[in-house]
Scaffold this active site. Structure first.
Site, PDB file in Angstrom:
ATOM      1  N   SER A  64     -79.229 -23.023  -2.937  1.00  0.00           N
ATOM      2  CA  SER A  64     -78.804 -21.665  -3.269  1.00  0.00           C
ATOM      3  C   SER A  64     -78.932 -21.336  -4.751  1.00  0.00           C
ATOM      4  CB  SER A  64     -77.348 -21.453  -2.823  1.00  0.00           C
ATOM      5  OG  SER A  64     -76.496 -22.444  -3.381  1.00  0.00           O
ATOM      6  N   GLY A 101     -77.705 -23.432   1.033  1.00  0.00           N
ATOM      7  CA  GLY A 101     -77.085 -24.432   1.891  1.00  0.00           C
ATOM      8  C   GLY A 101     -77.911 -25.691   2.072  1.00  0.00           C
ATOM      9  N   ASN A 129     -75.557 -30.024  -3.029  1.00  0.00           N
ATOM     10  CA  ASN A 129     -74.757 -29.889  -1.806  1.00  0.00           C
ATOM     11  C   ASN A 129     -74.373 -31.244  -1.227  1.00  0.00           C
ATOM     12  OD1 ASN A 129     -74.605 -27.061  -1.690  1.00  0.00           O
ATOM     13  ND2 ASN A 129     -76.636 -26.912  -0.788  1.00  0.00           N
ATOM     14  N   ASP A 212     -66.847 -17.964  -6.766  1.00  0.00           N
ATOM     15  CA  ASP A 212     -66.772 -19.289  -6.134  1.00  0.00           C
ATOM     16  C   ASP A 212     -66.810 -20.427  -7.146  1.00  0.00           C
ATOM     17  OD1 ASP A 212     -69.451 -19.433  -6.899  1.00  0.00           O
ATOM     18  OD2 ASP A 212     -70.243 -19.192  -4.878  1.00  0.00           O
ATOM     19  N   HIS A 215     -71.907 -20.707  -8.234  1.00  0.00           N
ATOM     20  CA  HIS A 215     -73.183 -20.018  -8.395  1.00  0.00           C
ATOM     21  C   HIS A 215     -73.170 -19.116  -9.634  1.00  0.00           C
ATOM     22  CE1 HIS A 215     -72.984 -21.013  -4.052  1.00  0.00           C
ATOM     23  NE2 HIS A 215     -74.247 -21.323  -4.257  1.00  0.00           N
TER      24      HIS A 215
END
Length: 237
Positions: A64, A101, A129, A212, A215
Protein backbone atom coordinates in the site's frame (compact mmCIF):
# COMPACT_ATOMS: atom_id res chain seq x y z
CA UNK A 1 -16.36 -5.09 -57.23
CA UNK A 2 -18.72 -4.00 -54.46
CA UNK A 3 -17.91 -7.21 -52.54
CA UNK A 4 -14.18 -6.55 -52.88
CA UNK A 5 -14.61 -2.99 -51.63
CA UNK A 6 -16.62 -4.20 -48.63
CA UNK A 7 -14.10 -6.89 -47.90
CA UNK A 8 -11.27 -4.38 -48.06
CA UNK A 9 -13.14 -2.07 -45.67
CA UNK A 10 -13.80 -4.99 -43.31
CA UNK A 11 -10.12 -5.96 -43.22
CA UNK A 12 -9.11 -2.33 -42.61
CA UNK A 13 -11.43 -2.10 -39.60
CA UNK A 14 -10.18 -5.41 -38.17
CA UNK A 15 -6.56 -4.35 -38.68
CA UNK A 16 -7.18 -1.08 -36.83
CA UNK A 17 -8.85 -2.89 -33.95
CA UNK A 18 -5.97 -5.35 -33.65
CA UNK A 19 -3.46 -2.48 -33.51
CA UNK A 20 -5.50 -0.75 -30.80
CA UNK A 21 -5.79 -3.92 -28.72
CA UNK A 22 -2.06 -4.59 -29.02
CA UNK A 23 -1.12 -1.13 -27.73
CA UNK A 24 -3.72 -1.31 -24.97
CA UNK A 25 -2.41 -4.70 -23.82
CA UNK A 26 1.17 -3.41 -23.58
CA UNK A 27 0.30 -0.13 -21.91
CA UNK A 28 -2.21 -1.14 -19.23
CA UNK A 29 -2.37 -4.86 -18.70
CA UNK A 30 -3.95 -4.76 -15.25
CA UNK A 31 -5.71 -2.32 -12.97
CA UNK A 32 -3.07 -2.98 -10.32
CA UNK A 33 -0.35 -1.53 -12.48
CA UNK A 34 -0.22 2.20 -13.18
CA UNK A 35 2.16 4.04 -15.51
CA UNK A 36 3.28 7.63 -15.13
CA UNK A 37 3.12 8.09 -18.89
CA UNK A 38 0.25 7.93 -21.35
CA UNK A 39 0.46 6.12 -24.70
CA UNK A 40 -0.38 8.11 -27.83
CA UNK A 41 -3.41 6.87 -29.82
CA UNK A 42 -2.50 3.84 -31.90
CA UNK A 43 -4.14 5.33 -34.97
CA UNK A 44 -1.94 8.45 -34.89
CA UNK A 45 1.69 7.33 -34.49
CA UNK A 46 4.23 10.11 -34.32
CA UNK A 47 7.82 10.70 -33.26
CA UNK A 48 6.82 11.36 -29.63
CA UNK A 49 4.98 8.05 -29.23
CA UNK A 50 7.89 6.22 -30.90
CA UNK A 51 10.29 7.78 -28.40
CA UNK A 52 8.02 6.90 -25.46
CA UNK A 53 7.85 3.28 -26.54
CA UNK A 54 11.64 3.05 -26.33
CA UNK A 55 11.82 4.26 -22.75
CA UNK A 56 13.21 1.82 -20.23
CA UNK A 57 11.01 0.77 -17.34
CA UNK A 58 11.48 1.54 -13.66
CA UNK A 59 9.11 -0.85 -11.90
CA UNK A 60 7.97 -0.19 -8.33
CA UNK A 61 6.77 -3.43 -6.75
CA UNK A 62 5.27 -3.15 -3.31
CA UNK A 63 2.30 -2.87 -0.99
CA UNK A 64 0.00 0.00 0.00
CA UNK A 65 2.94 2.38 0.47
CA UNK A 66 3.84 2.00 -3.19
CA UNK A 67 0.20 1.85 -4.30
CA UNK A 68 -0.44 5.18 -2.56
CA UNK A 69 -3.16 4.14 -0.13
CA UNK A 70 -5.28 7.10 0.94
CA UNK A 71 -3.85 9.57 -1.59
CA UNK A 72 -4.32 10.25 -5.28
CA UNK A 73 -2.19 8.07 -7.58
CA UNK A 74 -0.38 11.19 -8.77
CA UNK A 75 0.57 11.96 -5.14
CA UNK A 76 2.15 8.58 -4.39
CA UNK A 77 5.93 8.52 -4.29
CA UNK A 78 6.40 6.40 -7.47
CA UNK A 79 4.51 9.01 -9.51
CA UNK A 80 6.54 11.78 -7.88
CA UNK A 81 9.75 9.95 -8.77
CA UNK A 82 8.41 9.67 -12.32
CA UNK A 83 8.02 13.46 -12.39
CA UNK A 84 11.63 13.87 -11.30
CA UNK A 85 12.74 11.50 -14.05
CA UNK A 86 10.81 13.50 -16.65
CA UNK A 87 12.18 16.79 -15.34
CA UNK A 88 15.71 15.42 -15.61
CA UNK A 89 15.05 14.38 -19.21
CA UNK A 90 15.95 10.76 -18.56
CA UNK A 91 14.76 8.03 -20.91
CA UNK A 92 12.76 6.04 -18.35
CA UNK A 93 9.11 5.57 -17.51
CA UNK A 94 7.73 4.55 -14.12
CA UNK A 95 5.31 1.66 -13.67
CA UNK A 96 3.56 1.32 -10.31
CA UNK A 97 2.86 -2.32 -9.44
CA UNK A 98 1.91 -1.67 -5.83
CA UNK A 99 -0.96 -3.60 -4.25
CA UNK A 100 -2.51 -2.67 -0.92
CA UNK A 101 -2.29 -5.39 1.72
CA UNK A 102 0.44 -7.26 -0.14
CA UNK A 103 2.73 -9.56 1.83
CA UNK A 104 5.97 -11.08 0.58
CA UNK A 105 4.09 -14.34 -0.04
CA UNK A 106 1.57 -12.51 -2.21
CA UNK A 107 4.36 -10.71 -4.00
CA UNK A 108 6.08 -13.99 -4.70
CA UNK A 109 2.90 -15.46 -6.20
CA UNK A 110 2.37 -12.65 -8.74
CA UNK A 111 5.92 -11.67 -9.67
CA UNK A 112 6.12 -13.90 -12.75
CA UNK A 113 2.95 -12.32 -14.12
CA UNK A 114 4.23 -8.80 -13.49
CA UNK A 115 7.59 -9.53 -15.08
CA UNK A 116 6.15 -10.27 -18.51
CA UNK A 117 8.28 -7.53 -20.03
CA UNK A 118 11.89 -6.58 -19.25
CA UNK A 119 12.65 -3.81 -16.79
CA UNK A 120 15.73 -1.67 -16.32
CA UNK A 121 15.28 -0.97 -12.61
CA UNK A 122 13.22 -3.00 -10.16
CA UNK A 123 12.37 -1.32 -6.84
CA UNK A 124 11.24 -3.93 -4.31
CA UNK A 125 9.17 -2.56 -1.42
CA UNK A 126 7.69 -5.50 0.46
CA UNK A 127 7.95 -6.94 3.95
CA UNK A 128 6.23 -4.26 5.99
CA UNK A 129 2.97 -6.18 6.26
CA UNK A 130 4.86 -9.33 7.23
CA UNK A 131 6.49 -7.47 10.09
CA UNK A 132 3.32 -5.79 11.30
CA UNK A 133 1.60 -9.19 11.40
CA UNK A 134 4.51 -10.89 13.13
CA UNK A 135 4.96 -13.45 10.35
CA UNK A 136 7.99 -15.76 10.54
CA UNK A 137 10.99 -13.85 9.26
CA UNK A 138 12.53 -16.96 7.71
CA UNK A 139 9.56 -17.07 5.34
CA UNK A 140 9.81 -13.32 4.66
CA UNK A 141 13.46 -13.72 3.78
CA UNK A 142 12.77 -16.68 1.50
CA UNK A 143 9.92 -14.91 -0.28
CA UNK A 144 11.95 -11.79 -0.94
CA UNK A 145 14.81 -13.92 -2.25
CA UNK A 146 12.41 -15.77 -4.55
CA UNK A 147 11.15 -12.44 -5.94
CA UNK A 148 14.72 -11.29 -6.56
CA UNK A 149 15.57 -14.60 -8.24
CA UNK A 150 12.59 -14.26 -10.59
CA UNK A 151 13.56 -10.72 -11.53
CA UNK A 152 17.11 -11.88 -12.26
CA UNK A 153 15.74 -14.65 -14.44
CA UNK A 154 13.31 -12.46 -16.36
CA UNK A 155 15.50 -9.35 -16.63
CA UNK A 156 19.15 -10.36 -16.04
CA UNK A 157 20.44 -6.83 -16.68
CA UNK A 158 18.02 -5.10 -14.28
CA UNK A 159 19.30 -3.14 -11.32
CA UNK A 160 17.46 -4.26 -8.19
CA UNK A 161 16.77 -1.69 -5.49
CA UNK A 162 15.59 -3.00 -2.13
CA UNK A 163 13.63 -0.67 0.14
CA UNK A 164 14.50 -1.22 3.79
CA UNK A 165 11.72 -1.13 6.34
CA UNK A 166 11.38 -0.87 10.10
CA UNK A 167 8.52 -1.71 12.43
CA UNK A 168 7.46 -0.61 15.93
CA UNK A 169 8.82 -2.74 18.81
CA UNK A 170 5.44 -4.40 19.42
CA UNK A 171 6.79 -7.81 18.38
CA UNK A 172 9.72 -7.66 20.76
CA UNK A 173 13.28 -6.39 20.49
CA UNK A 174 14.70 -9.52 18.90
CA UNK A 175 12.07 -9.73 16.15
CA UNK A 176 12.28 -5.99 15.43
CA UNK A 177 16.06 -6.05 15.15
CA UNK A 178 16.11 -9.11 12.88
CA UNK A 179 13.40 -7.60 10.68
CA UNK A 180 15.37 -4.38 10.23
CA UNK A 181 18.55 -6.27 9.41
CA UNK A 182 17.18 -8.71 6.83
CA UNK A 183 16.94 -6.03 4.13
CA UNK A 184 20.63 -5.16 4.27
CA UNK A 185 21.43 -8.86 4.45
CA UNK A 186 19.49 -9.54 1.25
CA UNK A 187 20.89 -6.46 -0.50
CA UNK A 188 24.46 -7.53 0.28
CA UNK A 189 23.81 -11.13 -0.72
CA UNK A 190 22.27 -10.16 -4.07
CA UNK A 191 24.43 -7.10 -4.79
CA UNK A 192 21.30 -5.00 -4.81
CA UNK A 193 21.11 -1.29 -4.07
CA UNK A 194 19.66 -0.59 -0.63
CA UNK A 195 17.42 2.22 0.50
CA UNK A 196 18.25 1.92 4.23
CA UNK A 197 14.79 3.03 5.41
CA UNK A 198 12.05 3.96 2.95
CA UNK A 199 10.13 6.06 5.49
CA UNK A 200 13.14 8.03 6.72
CA UNK A 201 11.98 11.35 8.24
CA UNK A 202 8.35 10.27 7.74
CA UNK A 203 7.69 7.18 9.86
CA UNK A 204 6.39 8.01 13.33
CA UNK A 205 5.78 11.69 12.55
CA UNK A 206 2.02 12.29 12.97
CA UNK A 207 1.68 15.28 10.65
CA UNK A 208 3.26 13.34 7.79
CA UNK A 209 1.05 10.30 8.20
CA UNK A 210 -2.64 9.57 7.83
CA UNK A 211 -4.74 8.86 10.96
CA UNK A 212 -3.71 5.18 10.87
CA UNK A 213 -0.15 6.24 11.63
CA UNK A 214 1.20 3.97 8.87
CA UNK A 215 0.49 5.50 5.48
CA UNK A 216 2.06 8.83 4.49
CA UNK A 217 0.08 11.92 3.60
CA UNK A 218 0.81 13.70 0.31
CA UNK A 219 3.45 15.71 2.16
CA UNK A 220 4.92 12.48 3.51
CA UNK A 221 5.03 10.96 0.04
CA UNK A 222 7.04 13.94 -1.20
CA UNK A 223 9.71 13.20 1.40
CA UNK A 224 9.68 9.49 0.54
CA UNK A 225 10.08 10.39 -3.14
CA UNK A 226 13.14 12.50 -2.29
CA UNK A 227 14.61 9.59 -0.31
CA UNK A 228 14.09 7.21 -3.21
CA UNK A 229 15.33 9.72 -5.77
CA UNK A 230 18.63 10.15 -3.96
CA UNK A 231 19.26 6.44 -4.51
CA UNK A 232 17.79 6.15 -8.01
CA UNK A 233 19.31 9.26 -9.58
CA UNK A 234 22.89 7.95 -9.88
CA UNK A 235 21.58 4.61 -11.19
CA UNK A 236 19.49 6.19 -13.95
CA UNK A 237 22.23 8.58 -15.02
Amino acid sequence: MKFCQNRQTFYSVISGLLMLLTVWGCGSSDTKTNSSTTNAPATQPDSKSATASKKQIVLFYGNSLTAGYGVEPSQAFPALVGQKIDSAGLNYTVVNAGLSGETTAGGKSRISWVMRQPVAVFVLELGGNDGLRGLPLAATRQNLQAIIDTVRLKSPQATIVLAGMQIPPNMGTSYTKEFRGLFKELADKNRAVLIPFLLENVGGIPKLNQPDGIHPTPAGHKIVANTVWEVLRPILK
